[in-house]
Design an enzyme around this catalytic site. Structure first.
Site: not given
Ligand code: FPP
Length: 246
Positions: A18, A22, A65-66, A186
Site C-alpha cells: 500500500d 501517496r 474493490e480496486n 502491510r
Molecule cells: C496500493 O497503493 C497499491 C495498489 C492498489 C496496487 C499494487 C500495485 C503495484 C505494487 C504495482 C504493480 C504490481 C505488480 C505485481 C507488477 P495505493 O494506490 O492504494 O496507494 P495510496 O493508498 O497511497 O493511494
C-alpha cells in the site's frame, strides 16, 4: 545433511503493498508513476525473498474493490502487470520461481489473463519459491467460492455436512496446497486487512510499517523478518506451555 528447518524464518510471507498513490502525490507525481515505482519494489522483494529462502510470497497486486478506481488507473495497473509478467519470466525460470495467480481472474482483460496463464504454465515445475499474485482478489469472495464448491458436493450427495472440517475448507480455497502465511506485512501504516486472505491469516503475525510501498526495499523487508524472528507464536497456548514443549 538433514538441517533443522529455521523456525525463525517465515515459510510464507504475505504483503499488502500500500502507499503507491501517496508516495507519488507527495512528490508531485501522478498515482500511476507511483505504481511504476511500486513495481520496482515488487521485483526487489521477490529477489530478496528468493535469496533468503522464503517458500511462498503472496502479493496483493489488485483487490476486487480496486476495479472501482478511475478507469485510467485500472488500465495502467493492468498494463504494468502485463509488462511485469513479460519481463520477469526469464528471471522466474532462472531462479526456479513458480508463479500462481489467485483471484477472480475472469474479470481481467483477455490479454493479461492469457499472459498470466502462460507464465503460470511455464513456471509450474519450478520448486524453489512460489509467488502468489493476488489479482482481482477478495477474501470474502474466495470464501463464498469455497462454500459454493462444498455445497455442490453436499447437494449431489458426495459429501456430508458433518465431514467438512478446517482442512477440507482450506482445500476448497484458491490457496489450496500452500501453508498459511506466517507473516503479513502491510506498508503505509494503515491498520486494516482490506479483504486479504481472511481465512488464511487466523494465526498470522502482523507487521505494519509506515514506509510507503515504493520505498519498501530489501533493507525494510529484512527488518520485517527480524521482527518476526523475535515474536513468540503461541497459537492460543500460554508461553509456559510452549516452553515445556521443547
Ligand atoms: C496500493 O497503493 C497499491 C495498489 C492498489 C496496487 C499494487 C500495485 C503495484 C505494487 C504495482 C504493480 C504490481 C505488480 C505485481 C507488477 P495505493 O494506490 O492504494 O496507494 P495510496 O493508498 O497511497 O493511494
Amino acid at each position: 545433511m538433514n538441517a533443522e528447518p529455521d523456525v525463525t524464518l517465515p515459510r510464507h510471507v504475505a504483503v499488502i503493498m500500500d502507499g503507491n498513490g501517496r508516495w507519488a502525490t507527495g512528490r508531485g507525481l501522478t498515482r500511476i508513476q507511483g505504481h511504476r515505482r511500486g513495481k520496482d519494489s515488487v521485483r526487489e522483494i521477490v529477489e530478496t525473498a528468493r535469496e533468503i529462502g522464503i517458500e511462498v510470497l503472496t502479493l496483493y497486486a489488485f483487490s476486487s474493490e480496486n476495479w472501482e478506481r478511475p478507469p485510467r488507473e485500472v488500465d495502467a495497473l493492468m498494463r504494468l502487470l502485463g509488462r511485469y509478467l513479460k519481463t520477469e519470466l526469464k528471471k522466474m525460470m532462472r531462479y526456479e520461481i513458480r508463479l500462481r495467480a489467485i483471484g477472480d481472474l475472469r474479470k481481467l482483460p483477455k490479454e493479461i489473463l492469457a499472459e498470466l496463464r502462460a507464465v503460470e504454465k511455464s513456471t509450474s515445475r519450478n520448486k524453489r519459491m512460489t509467488v502468489q499474485l493476488a489479482v482481482s482478489y477478495g477474501g470474502r469472495q474466495e470464501i463464498i467460492g469455497a462454500v459454493r464448491r462444498l455445497a455442490v458436493r453436499v447437494r449431489d450427495g458426495s459429501l456430508e455436512p458433518a465431514e467438512i472440517d478446517e482442512a477440507m475448507f482450506a482445500d476448497a480455497l484458491m490457496t489450496a496446497g500452500t501453508p498459511d502465511p506466517d507473516l503479513l506485512i502491510r506498508t503505509s501504516g494503515e491498520m486494516r486487512i482490506s479483504n486479504f486472505l481472511l481465512w488464511q491469516i487466523a494465526y498470522t503475525e502482523l507487521y505494519i510499517t509506515d514506509t510507503l510501498w515504493p520505498d519498501f526495499r530489501r533493507q525494510q523487508f529484512i527488518a520485517a523478518l527480524d521482527h518476526y524472528a523475535q515474536r513468540q507464536r503461541r497459537y492460543g497456548k500460554t508461553g509456559e506451555q510452549l516452553a515445556s514443549q521443547v
